[in-house]
Structure formats: structure tokens, C-alpha cells
Design an enzyme around this catalytic site. Structure first.
Site, PDB file in Angstrom:
ATOM      1  N   GLU A 227      20.928 -50.551  33.502  1.00  0.00           N
ATOM      2  CA  GLU A 227      22.209 -50.807  34.160  1.00  0.00           C
ATOM      3  C   GLU A 227      22.685 -49.576  34.938  1.00  0.00           C
ATOM      4  O   GLU A 227      23.139 -49.689  36.084  1.00  0.00           O
ATOM      5  CB  GLU A 227      23.274 -51.202  33.126  1.00  0.00           C
ATOM      6  CG  GLU A 227      22.983 -52.479  32.365  1.00  0.00           C
ATOM      7  CD  GLU A 227      22.230 -52.233  31.063  1.00  0.00           C
ATOM      8  OE1 GLU A 227      22.299 -53.095  30.174  1.00  0.00           O
ATOM      9  OE2 GLU A 227      21.570 -51.176  30.944  1.00  0.00           O
TER      10      GLU A 227
ATOM     11  N   GLY B 101      24.971 -41.624  21.683  1.00  0.00           N
ATOM     12  CA  GLY B 101      25.861 -42.049  22.758  1.00  0.00           C
ATOM     13  C   GLY B 101      27.271 -42.371  22.307  1.00  0.00           C
ATOM     14  O   GLY B 101      28.245 -41.931  22.915  1.00  0.00           O
ATOM     15  N   ARG B 102      27.413 -43.142  21.229  1.00  0.00           N
ATOM     16  CA  ARG B 102      28.749 -43.569  20.795  1.00  0.00           C
ATOM     17  C   ARG B 102      29.528 -42.444  20.127  1.00  0.00           C
ATOM     18  O   ARG B 102      30.703 -42.611  19.824  1.00  0.00           O
ATOM     19  CB  ARG B 102      28.626 -44.778  19.869  1.00  0.00           C
ATOM     20  CG  ARG B 102      27.782 -44.548  18.632  1.00  0.00           C
ATOM     21  CD  ARG B 102      27.415 -45.868  17.962  1.00  0.00           C
ATOM     22  NE  ARG B 102      26.488 -45.705  16.852  1.00  0.00           N
ATOM     23  CZ  ARG B 102      25.176 -45.591  16.971  1.00  0.00           C
ATOM     24  NH1 ARG B 102      24.627 -45.565  18.177  1.00  0.00           N
ATOM     25  NH2 ARG B 102      24.397 -45.477  15.915  1.00  0.00           N
TER      26      ARG B 102
ATOM     27  N   HIS C  48      51.792 -62.438  19.914  1.00  0.00           N
ATOM     28  CA  HIS C  48      51.991 -63.712  20.586  1.00  0.00           C
ATOM     29  C   HIS C  48      50.666 -64.438  20.791  1.00  0.00           C
ATOM     30  O   HIS C  48      50.577 -65.344  21.625  1.00  0.00           O
ATOM     31  CB  HIS C  48      52.713 -63.487  21.914  1.00  0.00           C
ATOM     32  CG  HIS C  48      54.109 -62.985  21.736  1.00  0.00           C
ATOM     33  ND1 HIS C  48      55.203 -63.827  21.675  1.00  0.00           N
ATOM     34  CD2 HIS C  48      54.594 -61.725  21.557  1.00  0.00           C
ATOM     35  CE1 HIS C  48      56.301 -63.117  21.482  1.00  0.00           C
ATOM     36  NE2 HIS C  48      55.965 -61.833  21.410  1.00  0.00           N
TER      37      HIS C  48
ATOM     38  N   GLU D 144      27.688 -50.810  16.120  1.00  0.00           N
ATOM     39  CA  GLU D 144      26.392 -50.280  16.542  1.00  0.00           C
ATOM     40  C   GLU D 144      25.846 -49.310  15.496  1.00  0.00           C
ATOM     41  O   GLU D 144      24.637 -49.164  15.349  1.00  0.00           O
ATOM     42  CB  GLU D 144      26.501 -49.582  17.904  1.00  0.00           C
ATOM     43  CG  GLU D 144      25.142 -49.298  18.543  1.00  0.00           C
ATOM     44  CD  GLU D 144      25.246 -48.897  20.000  1.00  0.00           C
ATOM     45  OE1 GLU D 144      25.116 -49.785  20.867  1.00  0.00           O
ATOM     46  OE2 GLU D 144      25.453 -47.699  20.276  1.00  0.00           O
TER      47      GLU D 144
ATOM     48  N   LYS E 229      16.832 -55.502  25.627  1.00  0.00           N
ATOM     49  CA  LYS E 229      16.421 -54.787  26.848  1.00  0.00           C
ATOM     50  C   LYS E 229      14.943 -55.051  27.157  1.00  0.00           C
ATOM     51  O   LYS E 229      14.568 -55.266  28.316  1.00  0.00           O
ATOM     52  CB  LYS E 229      16.641 -53.284  26.675  1.00  0.00           C
ATOM     53  CG  LYS E 229      18.094 -52.848  26.584  1.00  0.00           C
ATOM     54  CD  LYS E 229      18.165 -51.334  26.434  1.00  0.00           C
ATOM     55  CE  LYS E 229      19.581 -50.827  26.331  1.00  0.00           C
ATOM     56  NZ  LYS E 229      19.635 -49.363  26.168  1.00  0.00           N
TER      57      LYS E 229
ATOM     58  N   LYS F 219      21.609 -40.553  28.772  1.00  0.00           N
ATOM     59  CA  LYS F 219      20.862 -39.617  27.930  1.00  0.00           C
ATOM     60  C   LYS F 219      19.393 -39.554  28.339  1.00  0.00           C
ATOM     61  O   LYS F 219      18.816 -38.483  28.500  1.00  0.00           O
ATOM     62  CB  LYS F 219      20.996 -40.037  26.465  1.00  0.00           C
ATOM     63  CG  LYS F 219      20.419 -39.051  25.470  1.00  0.00           C
ATOM     64  CD  LYS F 219      20.751 -39.516  24.065  1.00  0.00           C
ATOM     65  CE  LYS F 219      20.341 -38.505  23.031  1.00  0.00           C
ATOM     66  NZ  LYS F 219      20.748 -38.914  21.669  1.00  0.00           N
TER      67      LYS F 219
END
Length: 535
Positions: free
Chosen positions: A213, A271-272, A388, A357, A502, A207
Site C-alpha cells: 500500500e 510498527g504499532r 446517542h 494485533e 498480503k 520499516k
């Protein structure tokens, strides 16, 4: 949107008293008391999705009291505010427009209709790029067809498209889609070992176009491409192999992306919540633009249900209220999401980000410290794998863990034998959690085999995992999280907590790797100095 402390409402006090009574009630008792419980506590959405919430420790009075809490905290007004484009993301002074990305100019939503012009132009560009790349018209610098799409992005620019593409694997075309998110160099190496540069196209999704990263991976991939393809014109090379999705167009251009290859991302789409927007380009490339549109249409249909349905028959509202009931009155701390579909294996991880978030906040909309529960911890895995591993704790542990079980009636990859066994487990586990193995005061004589039941769950049964139904399901959860945030008086659409780590990482990167470090706390100093022993 009003700022109301939920614990100060009349409904909250009534729910506290009601909880004392419900503590003594079992799910088994509730079913014996009401033979029509499934009918009374389930909602059929378009005959495509059944939401069954009957296996919860609730009765009609519980729902009535929870609905009153939603009314007292002005949920209906807040729903209108979001759909009409009010600036409900107050701390960033923005509207919240992921819903608008699913509509067109004929919509009655949004006061600012010009936004739809931007959305339409973005969709047109997604369609144009998708058709050209899938058909083979888009050629690489060496005139090869594109076979590999590598999405470089993190957070919502990664998890949303990844989850959708894997969930809709039955609709995939001939393109191979890879996701490069982690700044750990091993992920980049793992991907580049599988692809040929002359057959690969890279989508850089950020964005702000400042995410550390993403930019680190982008620069390293660009260097890898330059090293492995002989070229005479660098700009031509980059224009054939890189697309950017961003709100910061100038930054993308400065880093070598052709202006014609930039797909805008609206700043009002978080973003999410962004898979419906230009961030969804990899989805469109994987399943085709028509199926991408069906995904949007499915979400729009759930939007209409959410916007128009009464609170007591509104799936996202009911689900949000049940979650608040458990986290704040039963003091549960977690919720498990268990899809009985291997293709949907990334759904728990996606919902983890979407929920935690958004609502992992401890300051309310009035600026006060919160002393009630906001976001539960979201976790999970696919069934039957989970049976399991962690199901032992669900059945016999000391914690109450509300669960969402998700499955499809019709599989996309068919084997009657396999699917009958899968769905038998899906249904059996919710029954076992609810009722245990104690019946009519007789039970397993071996005390170590006792399962007391009374463990709550929702069952979400899709007719089939299609783009349309998956769009509805994801929108369902988006609105659930929105309603939780409204009732709990928090801002769901910012994520300032993400920024602190960050900032500190940048300080350490820029200032602490050159000399013996002594000016932090002793743990930070010790870790940095140990790292420097070997680097």
C-alpha cells in the site's frame, strides 16, 4: 521469560472458584459495603492522571488472586527482560526496544548501551529536520516554503502519528499534516486536491520499504509531483520533496530517496509501538520538537512507574489483570474505549490495533493451541456521540461490555458551559452503568425503562491533555497489553496473521486478472470473474 500456561496455575483455579462467588455480587453492593471504595480502588499518577477502577465487579480478594496470577506467570521477570533488552520477540529473534526510544545514555535500562547512540542520532535528525521545515529554511524545488506534510504509511506508520497529532491539536503549528494510508485511490485524490505540489513535502514511512500500500501510494505521488512541477534535475526535485523513514535504507535509495533524507528506524521497534521513534517525525513537525520530547518524557515517566511500582499499585498491571478477569472468567468478548474529547477520537482505533494485533493469537509460547481467551475485541467512539448510538446496548443490552472512560479536567479549548456539560456526561455515564436506576427495591414502574446496572468501567481522568500526559497514557496502554500477553503465554510482538492476506493478495494480483479463473474455491473464482467483467 518463562512459558507458563495460565490455566494450569494454582491462581487460575482459585480465581475460577472466586468467580462463582462474585457472580452474585453487584457493584452497588460493593460500594455500600466499603465507603472508602474509591480510595481503595484508584491510583493517582503524579497528580496528573487518576485511574479509578472502583466501578468494577471486583473486591480486594479478586485483586489479591489476580496479583498472584501475575506472580505465578513470572510477570516481574518478564518486565525486567523487556527493559534490559532481552530478545523477548522470540519468533523474530529480536529485542523489543520501543521503551528504549524514550530514554537516553544515562538510563539504567538495556544491557547494550550502544543502542542509545543510534537512538540519540535519530533524535538529532528528527530535531534537525523539524527545525528546518517548521522555520521555513527547508525550501521546495521551486524555492517555496513547505506548508503541507503528507505522511505516506499504513498501520503503525499511520495510526500512531495520526492519533497523537489530532489529540494534541491545541499544540499544532502552521503546517498542515495529511495522512495517506489506504491503497484506495480516492484517498490519494482527496489529498492532492487540497494541496499544491510546490508547497508539499512527503514522508514515506515503511520499516521494510516493501509494504504494498505504501509503495503504491509513494509511486503514484511521485508521478503526480513530476507531472505538476517543471524540473531540470529529477534527483534535486525528489530530494526537496521526499523523506523516508525505514530500516531498509538501500531499498529507499533505489526508489529515488536521497540518502541524506532517510531517517533510520530500528528493526527492534514494532510498527504499532513506533510513534516514539523516527516514525514520530510527523508528530515533531506538527507540534515542534520540544513538545515531541515532552511526549517521550511522559511515556518514560509511566515506564518508571511500571518498572518500579509494586504489582498491586501498578496501573498497567491492574488494568491488564481486570481485562483478563472479564474476558476469561466473565466471558466478555469486547472492551469499549470512550474518550470524552473530540481531539482524541482516533484513540479507540489506535488501541484497537495496539491490542488486537499484539494479542490476537491462538497459539501459545509453547507452540500449543490456546483454549482460553486472549485479545478482547476493542472498539469505541467519542462521548457524547456514543451516548446517542451504542450506549443503549451498554445500559440495557444482554452483554457485559467493560469500558474505559477517558476525559480531561482542563480543556485545551475552553468554554465553561460546554466543558461542564461534557464532564457531567462523562461522570454520569459511569455511574448509570454501575448502578442503573434500581434503588432501595423501588424503581421505574415502566419495565421498559429499567436499567439494572452492574456494568463495569474504568475512569481515566487527566488533569489536561498535554504532550507529557498523553505520552504517559499511551505508555500505560502499551504496558497493559504487554502484561496481558505475558500472563496469557503468547508472543505479543509479532503479527504473522497479517502476512497471510498480503501473500494471497499478491498471488491474485500477479496471476488471476488475465484469464478466466477456475483454479480457486468457487467463491474466489466467482468474485474475481465478476470483477473482470467490468475491468
Amino acid at each position: 521469560m518463562k512459558n507458563i500456561n495460565p490455566t494450569k496455575t494454582k491462581s487460575w483455579q482459585i480465581l475460577k472458584n472466586h468467580f462463582v462467588k462474585m457472580q452474585k455480587v453487584t457493584i452497588n453492593h460493593l460500594f455500600k459495603k466499603n465507603k472508602n471504595r474509591f480510595v481503595n480502588f484508584s491510583i493517582n499518577f503524579k497528580n496528573e492522571i487518576i485511574f479509578d477502577y472502583s466501578k468494577n465487579i471486583i473486591d480486594k480478594k479478586t485483586i489479591y488472586n489476580l496479583i498472584n496470577l501475575a506472580k505465578e506467570t513470572n510477570c516481574i521477570e518478564a518486565i525486567y527482560d523487556m527493559f534490559y533488552g532481552e530478545k523477548i520477540n522470540v519468533t523474530e529473534k529480536r529485542a523489543v526496544l520501543h521503551v528504549a526510544a524514550r530514554y537516553n545514555k544515562t538510563s539504567f535500562f538495556l544491557k547494550n548501551k550502544s543502542i542509545y547512540n543510534n537512538i540519540d542520532s535519530i533524535l538529532e535528525k528528527i530535531e534537525y529536520l523539524s527545525n528546518n521545515i517548521i522555520s521555513g529554511k527547508w525550501k521546495s524545488y521551486t524555492n517555496k516554503k513547505i506548508k503541507n506534510i503528507i505522511n505516506i504509511g499504513i498501520g503503525g506508520s499511520n495510526l500512531g502519528p495520526l492519533m497523537i497529532i489530532e489529540s494534541l491539536r491545541a499544540y499544532k503549528n502552521n503546517l498542515n499534516i495529511y495522512f495517506l494510508s489506504n491503497v484506495d485511490y480516492s484517498q490519494l485524490i482527496n489529498i492532492t486536491q487540497k494541496i499544491k505540489p510546490e508547497e508539499s513535502l512527503f514522508i514515506v514511512s515503511s520499516k521494510t520499504f516493501t509494504t504494498q500500500e505504501t509503495l503504491t501510494n509513494f509511486i503514484s505521488i511521485k508521478e503526480w509531483l513530476i507531472k505538476n512541477i517543471a524540473f531540470t534535475n529529477l534527483n534535486d526535485l525528489l530530494s526537496q520533496h521526499f523523506i523516508a523513514i525505514t530500516n531498509n535504507i538501500n531499498a529507499a535509495i533505489q526508489l529515488g530517496i536521497s540518502k541524506n533524507n532517510i531517517v533510520p528506524l530500528l528493526s527492534e521497534i514494532g510498527g504499532r509501538f513506533s510513534l516514539w521513534s523516527s516514525i514520530g517525525l510527523p508528530i515533531s513537525l506538527s507540534i515542534g520538537f520540544n513538545n515531541f520530547k515532552r511526549l517521550l518524557e511522559g511515556a518514560m515517566e509511566m515506564d518508571n512507574h511500571f518498572f518500579t511500582s509494586p504489582l498491586n499499585s501498578n496501573i498497567p498491571v491492574i488494568m491488564a489483570l481486570i481485562s483478563i478477569w472479564y474476558s476469561n472468567f466473565w466471558k466478555t468478548e469486547t472492551e469499549a474505549v470512550i474518550p470524552y474529547s473530540n481531539d482524541m477520537r482516533f484513540l479507540p482505533q489506535y488501541l484497537q490495533q495496539l491490542n488486537m494485533e499484539s494479542n490476537g493469537k491462538s497459539i501459545d509460547r509453547n507452540g500449543n493451541k490456546i483454549f482460553y481467551e486472549t485479545s478482547p475485541i476493542i472498539w469505541g467512539d467519542v462521548g457524547t456521540n456514543g451516548q446517542h448510538s451504542f450506549f443503549q446496548m451498554l445500559h440495557q443490552g444482554t452483554k457485559i461490555i467493560p469500558c474505559d472512560f477517558i476525559a480531561s479536567v482542563i480543556p485545551n479549548f475552553f468554554s465553561q458551559n460546554h466543558h461542564n456539560k461534557l464532564i457531567s456526561n462523562f461522570i454520569a455515564q459511569t455511574q448509570a452503568l454501575a448502578f442503573g436506576n434500581i434503588k432501595n427495591n423501588t424503581h421505574e414502574k415502566n419495565i421498559y425503562k429499567l436499567c439494572f446496572g452492574n456494568n463495569p468501567s474504568n475512569s481515566i481522568f487527566l488533569r489536561k491533555i498535554t504532550p507529557n500526559n498523553l505520552g504517559s497514557l499511551i505508555a500505560f496502554y502499551e504496558h497493559k497489553i504487554f502484561i496481558q500477553g505475558i500472563i496469557l503465554n503468547i508472543f505479543s510482538f509479532d503479527q504473522w496473521g497479517v502476512e497471510l492476506g498480503k501473500q494471497i493478495a499478491n498471488i491474485i494480483l500477479n496471476n488471476h486478472f488475465e484469464e478466466d479463473i477456475k483454479n480457486n474455491d468457487s467463491s474466489t473464482n466467482g468474485l474475481i470473474n465478476f470483477y473482470k467483467l467490468f475491468n
